[in-house]
Design a protein around this motif. Structure first.
Motif, PDB file in Angstrom:
ATOM      1  N   GLU A 203       0.959  -1.037  -0.177  1.00 59.71           N
ATOM      2  CA  GLU A 203      -0.061  -0.091  -0.177  1.00 59.71           C
ATOM      3  C   GLU A 203       0.788   1.275   0.022  1.00 59.71           C
ATOM      4  O   GLU A 203       0.296   2.454  -0.270  1.00 59.71           O
ATOM      5  CB  GLU A 203      -1.008  -0.056   1.233  1.00 59.71           C
ATOM      6  N   GLU A 204       2.127   1.039   0.235  1.00 59.63           N
ATOM      7  CA  GLU A 204       2.854   2.251   0.292  1.00 59.63           C
ATOM      8  C   GLU A 204       3.516   2.715  -1.024  1.00 59.63           C
ATOM      9  O   GLU A 204       3.462   1.868  -1.955  1.00 59.63           O
ATOM     10  CB  GLU A 204       4.331   1.899   1.272  1.00 59.63           C
ATOM     11  N   THR A 205       4.193   3.745  -1.126  1.00 61.57           N
ATOM     12  CA  THR A 205       4.753   4.134  -2.368  1.00 61.57           C
ATOM     13  C   THR A 205       6.046   3.350  -2.518  1.00 61.57           C
ATOM     14  O   THR A 205       6.880   3.291  -1.618  1.00 61.57           O
ATOM     15  CB  THR A 205       5.120   5.747  -2.242  1.00 61.57           C
ATOM     16  N   TRP A 206       6.046   2.688  -3.814  1.00 59.02           N
ATOM     17  CA  TRP A 206       7.359   1.860  -3.845  1.00 59.02           C
ATOM     18  C   TRP A 206       8.492   2.754  -4.683  1.00 59.02           C
ATOM     19  O   TRP A 206       8.550   3.593  -5.159  1.00 59.02           O
ATOM     20  CB  TRP A 206       7.140   1.100  -5.134  1.00 59.02           C
ATOM     21  N   PRO A 207       9.818   2.448  -4.034  1.00 55.39           N
ATOM     22  CA  PRO A 207      10.113   1.420  -3.119  1.00 55.39           C
ATOM     23  C   PRO A 207       9.554   1.799  -1.818  1.00 55.39           C
ATOM     24  O   PRO A 207       9.915   2.891  -1.166  1.00 55.39           O
ATOM     25  CB  PRO A 207      11.502   1.180  -3.238  1.00 55.39           C
ATOM     26  N   PRO A 208       8.971   0.958  -0.578  1.00 56.85           N
ATOM     27  CA  PRO A 208       8.505   1.310   0.472  1.00 56.85           C
ATOM     28  C   PRO A 208       9.461   1.484   1.685  1.00 56.85           C
ATOM     29  O   PRO A 208      10.589   0.785   1.374  1.00 56.85           O
ATOM     30  CB  PRO A 208       7.513   0.390   0.774  1.00 56.85           C
ATOM     31  N   GLU A 209       9.384   2.421   2.529  1.00 56.86           N
ATOM     32  CA  GLU A 209      10.490   2.361   3.579  1.00 56.86           C
ATOM     33  C   GLU A 209      10.187   1.366   4.415  1.00 56.86           C
ATOM     34  O   GLU A 209      10.964   1.006   4.970  1.00 56.86           O
ATOM     35  CB  GLU A 209      10.264   3.987   4.283  1.00 56.86           C
ATOM     36  N   HIS A 210       8.916   0.632   4.506  1.00 59.82           N
ATOM     37  CA  HIS A 210       8.675  -0.446   5.372  1.00 59.82           C
ATOM     38  C   HIS A 210       9.294  -1.514   4.670  1.00 59.82           C
ATOM     39  O   HIS A 210       8.522  -2.337   3.962  1.00 59.82           O
ATOM     40  CB  HIS A 210       7.029  -0.301   5.373  1.00 59.82           C
ATOM     41  N   GLU A 211      10.410  -2.112   5.153  1.00 55.86           N
ATOM     42  CA  GLU A 211      11.170  -3.161   4.533  1.00 55.86           C
ATOM     43  C   GLU A 211      11.697  -4.229   5.425  1.00 55.86           C
ATOM     44  O   GLU A 211      12.269  -5.321   5.230  1.00 55.86           O
ATOM     45  CB  GLU A 211      12.502  -2.570   3.731  1.00 55.86           C
ATOM     46  N   ASP A 212      11.598  -3.962   6.763  1.00 51.46           N
ATOM     47  CA  ASP A 212      12.078  -5.088   7.858  1.00 51.46           C
ATOM     48  C   ASP A 212      11.295  -6.354   7.475  1.00 51.46           C
ATOM     49  O   ASP A 212      12.166  -7.186   7.772  1.00 51.46           O
ATOM     50  CB  ASP A 212      11.951  -4.634   9.133  1.00 51.46           C
ATOM     51  N   TRP A 213      10.397  -6.612   7.047  1.00 49.33           N
ATOM     52  CA  TRP A 213       9.669  -7.797   6.893  1.00 49.33           C
ATOM     53  C   TRP A 213      10.386  -8.687   5.900  1.00 49.33           C
ATOM     54  O   TRP A 213      10.312  -9.798   5.659  1.00 49.33           O
ATOM     55  CB  TRP A 213       8.158  -7.445   6.313  1.00 49.33           C
ATOM     56  N   SER A 214      11.065  -8.056   4.990  1.00 52.75           N
ATOM     57  CA  SER A 214      12.064  -8.730   3.857  1.00 52.75           C
ATOM     58  C   SER A 214      13.103  -9.553   4.379  1.00 52.75           C
ATOM     59  O   SER A 214      13.659 -10.133   3.445  1.00 52.75           O
ATOM     60  CB  SER A 214      12.202  -7.583   2.759  1.00 52.75           C
ATOM     61  N   GLN A 215      13.385  -9.227   5.614  1.00 52.56           N
ATOM     62  CA  GLN A 215      14.498  -9.946   6.262  1.00 52.56           C
ATOM     63  C   GLN A 215      14.283 -10.747   7.273  1.00 52.56           C
ATOM     64  O   GLN A 215      15.172 -11.031   7.785  1.00 52.56           O
ATOM     65  CB  GLN A 215      15.600  -8.706   6.556  1.00 52.56           C
ATOM     66  N   ARG A 216      12.806 -11.116   7.356  1.00 52.49           N
ATOM     67  CA  ARG A 216      12.722 -12.109   8.493  1.00 52.49           C
ATOM     68  C   ARG A 216      12.589 -13.618   8.261  1.00 52.49           C
ATOM     69  O   ARG A 216      12.013 -14.426   9.056  1.00 52.49           O
ATOM     70  CB  ARG A 216      10.960 -11.674   8.881  1.00 52.49           C
ATOM     71  N   GLU A 217      13.007 -14.117   6.886  1.00 51.03           N
ATOM     72  CA  GLU A 217      12.893 -15.368   6.506  1.00 51.03           C
ATOM     73  C   GLU A 217      13.617 -16.423   7.408  1.00 51.03           C
ATOM     74  O   GLU A 217      13.108 -17.136   8.012  1.00 51.03           O
ATOM     75  CB  GLU A 217      13.365 -15.741   5.046  1.00 51.03           C
TER      76      GLU A 217
END
Length: 366
Positions: A203-217
């Motif tokens: 829902e954010e403007t890409w690239p989003p600032e909200h990126e911590d989820w991408s490093q949780r694998e």
């Protein structure tokens, strides 16, 4: 999302993980207390053991220590394996003494044979370590009375193991049900949270600032492993436990729920990988068309609510199913050479499989 919000987000995930591992820390404190108590009792009883065994009182506390385990059944297994290893090593050493006086060569060879015998399956993980050690002790410390030393060593270890088993079974017998319950809830909430964070990123403007989820694998892998350990520990803790009748639990359902959430975790991780590629790693080849971003976000967010509820009869599950149907319809109508939808279709497939996992587990329960 601001830097401060990211920090809070990371702390939240850490707090969620700590709820799973917290039970293990409490178990460690309880185990330390019971080990202290068992060693004290064993040391008090050891000098009163009749016969030559009273000359070797220091082995009783050792037996109490080696029999301490987070579960009663584990204590019994460890104690029996240790005693089996001791007897095997003593018999090996006594057999060697029939041949001749110990020297550097015979001691070395017997210890080597003890290591080989440690591979016998009935000795288990605990017993195999004591085969060469017991053989070495008899040969080196047995002196002029190896038979008496072996008898005293074995009897005092038996006393210590018996005390350890009694203390572990009667004093706060460990029944780790909370670890299983909290672990499954924590894993479910973590999966829902990961989906929500991906929905927010969409829902954010890409690239989003909200990126911590991408490093949780890797963190999801660690959490899944810890939850499985918590469920297995809870299951093992009921065997031989006098409290298990009062606090019964359906572990078949727990393992079924765990396997379902592990499958869901794989799909959430796959979505994380695809969406990370679409946003940062390879946006040219793995793209999400702008026209599909909003319906995709809605479907992901709805699926997050369905995962947290984990009930196929719930309104959240119905809403997620409807959002997914609409997303698939838009994917099919938007597909073209100029507007590739591979990434969106892959994400939709993962969402469908997650919802199907929830349905399948419910069918199994019925």
């Amino acid at each position: 999302m601001t830097t401060g919000e990211k920090t809070i987000s990371k702390r939240s995930l850490s707090a969620v993980t700590n709820r799973v591992t917290g039970v293990l820390r409490v178990t460690r404190f309880q185990l330390a207390f019971k080990a202290t108590l068992a060693v004290g009792i064993a040391w008090t009883l050891a000098p009163h053991v009749p016969g030559v065994a009273s000359q070797y009182p220091y082995y009783a506390p050792l037996g109490a220590i080696v029999s301490m385990y987070p579960t009663v059944s584990g204590s019994f297994r460890t104690g029996m394996e240790t005693l089996a290893g001791l007897v095997t090593g003593m018999l090996l050493a006594l057999g060697a003494l029939l041949i001749g006086t110990p020297n550097v060569w015979t001691i070395s060879v017997i210890v080597g044979i003890g290591v080989l015998l440690g591979g016998l399956s009935f000795l288990g993980a605990s017993g195999r370590e004591y085969v060469p050690m017991a053989a070495l002790f008899v040969l080196v410390l047995g002196g002029d009375d190896p038979d008496g030393y072996s008898f005293g060593y074995g009897v005092q270890m038996l006393v210590g193991v018996g005390v350890g088993l009694a203390v572990n079974a009667l004093v706060f017998p460990p029944l780790h049900l909370n670890g299983a319950v909290n672990g499954l809830v924590t894993l479910r909430k973590s999966l829902a949270r990961q989906l929500r964070d991906m929905g927010t990123a969409l829902e954010e403007t890409w690239p989003p600032e909200h990126e911590d989820w991408s490093q949780r694998e890797s963190e999801l892998d660690t959490l899944t492993k810890e939850v499985r350990e918590a469920v297995e520990l809870a299951d093992n803790s009921r065997h031989g436990n006098i409290r298990s009748r009062k606090y019964s639990r359906d572990f078949t359902a727990d393992y079924r729920a765990l396997r379902a959430m592990e499958r869901a975790t794989r799909h959430v991780k796959d979505m994380t990988e695809v969406l990370t590629d679409a946003i940062w790693r390879n946006p040219q080849n793995v793209a999400v068309p702008a026209a599909l971003t909003v319906p995709l976000a809605e479907a992901v967010n709805a699926c997050a609510e369905a995962v947290e509820t984990w009930d196929p009869e719930s309104e959240e599950h119905s809403t997620a199913t409807q959002a997914l149907v609409e997303l698939v319809r838009l994917v099919n109508t938007s597909a073209s050479a100029d507007s590739p939808v591979d990434a969106t279709a892959a994400l939709a497939m993962d969402l469908r499989r997650i919802l199907r996992i929830i349905n399948t587990e419910s069918d199994d329960d019925a």
